[in-house]
Structure formats: structure tokens, C-alpha cells
Design a protein around this motif. Structure first.
Motif, PDB file in Angstrom:
ATOM      1  N   TYR A  55       0.842  -1.197   0.000  1.00  0.00           N
ATOM      2  CA  TYR A  55       0.000   0.000   0.000  1.00  0.00           C
ATOM      3  C   TYR A  55       0.878   1.249   0.000  1.00  0.00           C
ATOM      4  CZ  TYR A  55      -3.885  -3.095   0.929  1.00  0.00           C
ATOM      5  OH  TYR A  55      -4.812  -4.090   0.818  1.00  0.00           O
ATOM      6  N   GLU A  60      -4.475   4.619   1.694  1.00  0.00           N
ATOM      7  CA  GLU A  60      -4.784   3.518   0.777  1.00  0.00           C
ATOM      8  C   GLU A  60      -5.104   2.241   1.552  1.00  0.00           C
ATOM      9  OE1 GLU A  60      -2.416   0.996  -2.603  1.00  0.00           O
ATOM     10  OE2 GLU A  60      -2.286   3.195  -2.748  1.00  0.00           O
ATOM     11  N   GLY A  63      -8.584   2.610   2.960  1.00  0.00           N
ATOM     12  CA  GLY A  63      -9.573   2.430   1.903  1.00  0.00           C
ATOM     13  C   GLY A  63      -9.803   0.973   1.570  1.00  0.00           C
ATOM     14  N   PRO A 122      -7.849  10.343  -1.538  1.00  0.00           N
ATOM     15  CA  PRO A 122      -7.625   9.188  -2.427  1.00  0.00           C
ATOM     16  C   PRO A 122      -8.810   8.245  -2.510  1.00  0.00           C
ATOM     17  CG  PRO A 122      -5.725   9.561  -1.009  1.00  0.00           C
ATOM     18  CD  PRO A 122      -6.840  10.426  -0.482  1.00  0.00           C
ATOM     19  N   ASN A 123      -9.583   8.171  -1.413  1.00  0.00           N
ATOM     20  CA  ASN A 123     -10.713   7.248  -1.375  1.00  0.00           C
ATOM     21  C   ASN A 123     -12.005   7.848  -1.905  1.00  0.00           C
ATOM     22  OD1 ASN A 123      -9.497   4.831  -0.183  1.00  0.00           O
ATOM     23  ND2 ASN A 123      -9.141   6.130   1.591  1.00  0.00           N
ATOM     24  N   ARG A 125     -12.083   9.061  -4.995  1.00  0.00           N
ATOM     25  CA  ARG A 125     -12.050   8.837  -6.442  1.00  0.00           C
ATOM     26  C   ARG A 125     -13.024   7.736  -6.825  1.00  0.00           C
ATOM     27  NH1 ARG A 125      -6.472   8.084  -5.676  1.00  0.00           N
ATOM     28  NH2 ARG A 125      -6.824   5.981  -6.481  1.00  0.00           N
ATOM     29  N   SER A 128     -11.587   4.255  -6.916  1.00  0.00           N
ATOM     30  CA  SER A 128     -10.958   3.678  -5.729  1.00  0.00           C
ATOM     31  C   SER A 128     -11.700   2.425  -5.299  1.00  0.00           C
ATOM     32  CB  SER A 128     -10.927   4.689  -4.585  1.00  0.00           C
ATOM     33  OG  SER A 128     -12.224   4.876  -4.042  1.00  0.00           O
ATOM     34  N   GLU A 129     -10.993   1.524  -4.645  1.00  0.00           N
ATOM     35  CA  GLU A 129     -11.600   0.275  -4.186  1.00  0.00           C
ATOM     36  C   GLU A 129     -12.717   0.567  -3.188  1.00  0.00           C
ATOM     37  OE1 GLU A 129     -10.215  -4.055  -2.301  1.00  0.00           O
ATOM     38  OE2 GLU A 129      -8.792  -2.384  -2.381  1.00  0.00           O
ATOM     39  N   ARG A 130     -12.498   1.545  -2.310  1.00  0.00           N
ATOM     40  CA  ARG A 130     -13.500   1.892  -1.327  1.00  0.00           C
ATOM     41  C   ARG A 130     -14.772   2.389  -1.998  1.00  0.00           C
ATOM     42  NH1 ARG A 130     -16.347   5.501   1.169  1.00  0.00           N
ATOM     43  NH2 ARG A 130     -16.521   5.566   3.453  1.00  0.00           N
ATOM     44  N   HIS A 131     -14.625   3.259  -2.994  1.00  0.00           N
ATOM     45  CA  HIS A 131     -15.792   3.831  -3.662  1.00  0.00           C
ATOM     46  C   HIS A 131     -16.597   2.736  -4.360  1.00  0.00           C
ATOM     47  CE1 HIS A 131     -18.133   6.993  -5.624  1.00  0.00           C
ATOM     48  NE2 HIS A 131     -18.051   6.277  -6.727  1.00  0.00           N
TER      49      HIS A 131
END
Length: 240
Positions: A55, A60, A63, A122-123, A125, A128-131
Motif C-alpha cells: 500500500y 490507501e 480504503g 484518495p478514497n 475517487r 478507488s476500491e472503497r468507492h
């Protein structure tokens, strides 16, 4: 070469799972402030700099772990919904809501991590994996509401009766979900979601302990009100 790459990828996935498990353990046992790069690294037996191979930084890592929680919560809600696949939409919708509460009270630290923590840039976007995991969670209740609206529209306000700023925001949200709900129906959906989310947060964060020792009847009353708002004929019953 392919076999070597496959083995390397399996090892990487296993290490990521170990990292996520360590972060979750720290969160549950010590709180969110304990989830640092160095603390997680120590838990899995590596140095802080070594963890940066997986990471880019703390945001990151957060997230990615949050994405795990979103997927777990969404899966619980989907399972409850699908267990009633042959039943009226009201039963499916409220079953998903009850599953959300069940997961939240069983995992208060994870629920707080998801919903009570600020989202770092970053989260935010869309890639992003979180989004992406959050979208899966959002779709559970949104898709059921869209199905309800298409099959038997529920009462919704006239946009002209709403403040201009609110109307504009609802129009933008409707466009963001590809018009699956018109702005006025989106207003009803978001109002229901806000009430449900707010009550769960207050329960999980113990903000209502001064008045209630058993929140289930309070939650069920909220669901009855939501069923009335959505004009549901079949409000469903909790599983026993």
C-alpha cells in the motif's frame, strides 16, 4: 513463467488478507487510532517500509480495509433480500434494512470505521476500491427502491414545492444514478435513508443509551414509518 506468476499472486493475496485481518483486529481491540502502518506491519511480522510494497500509505490501506467492510455488509443485506426472493418487495426491502442493523450492532467498530470516519481524498475517487465497494452497498436499497417505484410509484413531493437548492441537488443526484429515480422519488429515497442511517449511528455509537436499553422496537417503529412513506402493503416481519 505463468505458474511462477500465479504462485507469486497467490502469496500476495494471502499477505493482503493477513494485513487486512491485522488492521481489523487493531481496530476492534484498540480503536481506529491504533491502525497505523507500523502497527499493522508489526502484527504481520514485517517492517513498516515493507508494508509500503503493498500500500502506498495509510489512506490507501484504510480504503482497502473499508472496502472489505462494505462488501461484507452488502453481502449480508443481499443474502437477507435474496432469502425472500419470492416474497413482496416490502418484505425484501425491510429484510435488507434489518440485516443492515444486525451487521452494525454485531460489528460496531467496523460500522463506525465505515460511516463515522472522514473520507480521505484518495478514497473519494470513483475508481478507488472503497468507492466501488460503497456503490455495491448503496445498490442494495437503491435497486429495491427503483423496483418499487417502477412497479407501484410511492407518493413523492412536487419539485416546485421544494427549495431551489434542494431541487437542484436532487436533479444532480438523479442524473448521477442514470435517472433510475426521478428527482422527486430520489428525495423520498434519500429521506428514508437518512432516517435509517441516523438511527443506526445513534444506536451503534450509544447516543441513545440515556433513554433506551432495547433499541429493536425503536428500529421497528422506524421501519413501519418508512413502510408508510413508501406506501408498502407488506411491511414484513422480523425473522424469528
Amino acid at each position: 513463467m505463468s505458474a511462477q506468476t500465479s504462485r507469486r499472486e497467490r502469496l500476495r493475496r494471502a499477505t493482503l488478507e493477513e494485513i487486512h485481518a491485522a488492521a481489523r483486529r487493531l481496530l476492534v481491540e484498540q480503536g481506529s487510532a491504533a491502525v497505523t502502518i507500523n502497527a499493522v506491519a508489526r502484527q504481520v511480522g514485517m517492517s513498516g517500509p515493507a508494508l509500503y510494497h503493498y500500500y502506498a500509505g495509510h489512506d490507501e490501506l484504510v480504503g482497502a480495509v473499508t472496502a472489505d467492510f462494505f462488501r461484507e455488509l452488502a453481502a449480508a443485506m443481499e443474502q437477507a433480500r435474496d432469502a425472500r426472493a419470492d416474497e413482496p418487495i416490502g418484505d425484501r426491502l425491510l429484510a435488507a434494512c434489518r440485516a443492515m442493523r444486525a451487521w452494525a450492532i454485531a460489528h460496531p467498530a467496523e460500522f463506525g470505521w465505515i460511516f463515522a470516519s472522514p473520507i480521505t481524498p484518495p478514497n473519494r475517487r470513483s475508481d478507488s476500491e472503497r468507492h466501488q465497494a460503497a456503490l455495491r452497498f448503496e445498490r442494495v436499497l437503491l435497486d429495491l427502491t427503483v423496483e418499487l417505484w417502477r412497479t407501484r410509484p410511492f407518493p413523492a413531493p412536487d419539485l416546485a414545492d421544494l427549495p431551489a437548492s434542494l431541487s437542484e441537488q436532487l436533479t444532480a443526484y438523479s442524473a448521477a444514478i442514470d435517472g433510475q429515480l426521478p428527482p422527486e422519488a430520489a428525495h423520498v429515497f434519500l429521506t428514508c435513508w437518512t432516517r435509517l442511517y441516523g438511527l443506526l449511528c445513534m444506536e451503534v455509537l450509544h447516543q441513545l443509551d440515556f433513554a433506551y436499553t432495547d433499541m429493536e422496537p425503536v428500529f421497528e417503529e422506524c421501519l413501519r414509518d418508512l413502510a408508510t412513506t413508501l406506501a408498502l402493503d407488506h411491511p414484513g416481519r422480523p425473522n424469528t
